[in-house]
Motif scaffolding. Structure first.
Motif, PDB file in Angstrom:
ATOM      1  N   PHE A  23      31.296  31.256  47.876  1.00  0.00           N
ATOM      2  CA  PHE A  23      31.782  32.854  47.748  1.00  0.00           C
ATOM      3  C   PHE A  23      31.650  33.016  46.047  1.00  0.00           C
ATOM      4  O   PHE A  23      31.760  31.966  45.337  1.00  0.00           O
ATOM      5  N   GLN A  24      31.420  34.114  45.472  1.00  0.00           N
ATOM      6  CA  GLN A  24      31.453  34.375  44.241  1.00  0.00           C
ATOM      7  C   GLN A  24      32.242  35.757  44.132  1.00  0.00           C
ATOM      8  O   GLN A  24      32.155  36.607  44.969  1.00  0.00           O
ATOM      9  N   LEU A  25      33.129  35.967  43.047  1.00  0.00           N
ATOM     10  CA  LEU A  25      33.825  37.108  42.947  1.00  0.00           C
ATOM     11  C   LEU A  25      32.778  38.465  42.491  1.00  0.00           C
ATOM     12  O   LEU A  25      31.877  38.049  41.649  1.00  0.00           O
ATOM     13  N   SER A  26      32.879  39.343  43.267  1.00  0.00           N
ATOM     14  CA  SER A  26      31.696  40.304  43.002  1.00  0.00           C
ATOM     15  C   SER A  26      32.205  41.616  42.654  1.00  0.00           C
ATOM     16  O   SER A  26      31.347  42.383  41.849  1.00  0.00           O
ATOM     17  N   SER A  27      33.432  41.989  42.691  1.00  0.00           N
ATOM     18  CA  SER A  27      34.027  43.278  42.051  1.00  0.00           C
ATOM     19  C   SER A  27      35.539  43.282  41.816  1.00  0.00           C
ATOM     20  O   SER A  27      36.099  42.568  42.801  1.00  0.00           O
ATOM     21  N   VAL A  28      36.080  43.679  40.946  1.00  0.00           N
ATOM     22  CA  VAL A  28      37.458  44.019  40.695  1.00  0.00           C
ATOM     23  C   VAL A  28      37.782  45.537  40.289  1.00  0.00           C
ATOM     24  O   VAL A  28      37.150  45.820  39.420  1.00  0.00           O
ATOM     25  N   GLY A  29      38.674  46.180  41.103  1.00  0.00           N
ATOM     26  CA  GLY A  29      39.057  47.485  40.763  1.00  0.00           C
ATOM     27  C   GLY A  29      40.268  47.403  40.350  1.00  0.00           C
ATOM     28  O   GLY A  29      41.398  46.952  41.213  1.00  0.00           O
ATOM     29  N   GLU A  30      40.860  48.015  39.449  1.00  0.00           N
ATOM     30  CA  GLU A  30      42.497  48.019  38.883  1.00  0.00           C
ATOM     31  C   GLU A  30      42.888  49.688  38.896  1.00  0.00           C
ATOM     32  O   GLU A  30      41.843  50.155  38.353  1.00  0.00           O
ATOM     33  N   GLY A  31      43.924  49.609  39.024  1.00  0.00           N
ATOM     34  CA  GLY A  31      44.583  51.095  38.811  1.00  0.00           C
ATOM     35  C   GLY A  31      45.921  51.086  39.191  1.00  0.00           C
ATOM     36  O   GLY A  31      46.517  50.272  40.011  1.00  0.00           O
ATOM     37  N   SER A  32      46.548  52.244  38.836  1.00  0.00           N
ATOM     38  CA  SER A  32      47.956  52.850  39.354  1.00  0.00           C
ATOM     39  C   SER A  32      47.899  53.971  40.251  1.00  0.00           C
ATOM     40  O   SER A  32      46.783  54.703  40.197  1.00  0.00           O
ATOM     41  N   GLY A  33      48.936  54.124  40.956  1.00  0.00           N
ATOM     42  CA  GLY A  33      48.766  55.253  41.617  1.00  0.00           C
ATOM     43  C   GLY A  33      49.129  56.434  41.062  1.00  0.00           C
ATOM     44  O   GLY A  33      49.694  56.394  39.883  1.00  0.00           O
ATOM     45  N   THR A  34      48.908  57.860  41.726  1.00  0.00           N
ATOM     46  CA  THR A  34      48.987  58.916  40.935  1.00  0.00           C
ATOM     47  C   THR A  34      50.651  59.243  40.948  1.00  0.00           C
ATOM     48  O   THR A  34      51.065  59.725  40.366  1.00  0.00           O
ATOM     49  N   ALA A  35      51.403  58.976  42.328  1.00  0.00           N
ATOM     50  CA  ALA A  35      52.540  59.081  42.350  1.00  0.00           C
ATOM     51  C   ALA A  35      53.358  57.954  42.299  1.00  0.00           C
ATOM     52  O   ALA A  35      52.942  56.770  42.416  1.00  0.00           O
ATOM     53  N   LYS A  36      54.682  58.079  41.758  1.00  0.00           N
ATOM     54  CA  LYS A  36      55.238  56.789  41.816  1.00  0.00           C
ATOM     55  C   LYS A  36      55.489  55.870  43.052  1.00  0.00           C
ATOM     56  O   LYS A  36      55.496  54.830  42.958  1.00  0.00           O
ATOM     57  N   ALA A  37      55.466  56.618  43.993  1.00  0.00           N
ATOM     58  CA  ALA A  37      55.450  55.902  45.386  1.00  0.00           C
ATOM     59  C   ALA A  37      54.040  55.110  45.490  1.00  0.00           C
ATOM     60  O   ALA A  37      54.211  54.248  46.516  1.00  0.00           O
TER      61      ALA A  37
END
Length: 150
Positions: A103-117
């Protein structure tokens, strides 16, 4: 989910296609990741070329890690360094363990949510192309293989 460098693993499958022996090289170290239920999956799709007579299986593991933090960011970055080959063991929703190599790492997406929850997360994908489907491995074999993680 447990991840190792491919070069640190020797796996032997029996005639049923189950892994009967796993050996971790001296000094080899794995890394465990905990994933929340119903957030991740793995798929296996066969590509069969009748003209060329070639076949392979594309194996994809899609993960959702919750809570962005420095330790996870660093671990994910290390997994992708130099397009290294990885040996991955996953536990499915039925409590079965599956493993495959290259296996190889093919993608990483990062982010925070729009709302606090919504929280924050990492979306991570690993891809392999192998000639065999993922092998099933039992917990006893895994505990013998690496007692530090299982």
């Amino acid at each position: 989910m447990w991840i190792y460098d491919s070069e640190d693993i020797a796996a032997l499958a029996d005639s049923n296609g189950d892994v009967s022996t796993l050996t971790l090289a001296s000094g080899g170290v794995g890394q465990a990741f905990t994933i929340k239920r119903n957030t991740s999956n793995f798929t296996e799709e066969a590509a069969i070329d009748l003209v060329n007579g070639s076949s392979f299986i594309t194996q994809t593991i899609n993960l959702m890690f919750h809570r962005r933090e420095a330790a996870k960011s660093n671990a994910i970055q290390i997994l992708g360094e130099g397009q290294r080959d990885l040996f991955i063991i996953v536990k499915d929703a039925n409590g079965l363990y599956w493993c495959a190599d290259k296996f190889q790492l093919s993608s990483v997406g990062e982010g925070s949510g729009t709302a606090k929850a919504d929280g924050s997360k990492y979306s991570v994908s690993f891809v392999a192309e192998n000639v065999e489907y993922m092998y099933e491995v039992d917990l006893t074999t895994l505990q013998t293989f690496d007692s530090t993680l299982f």
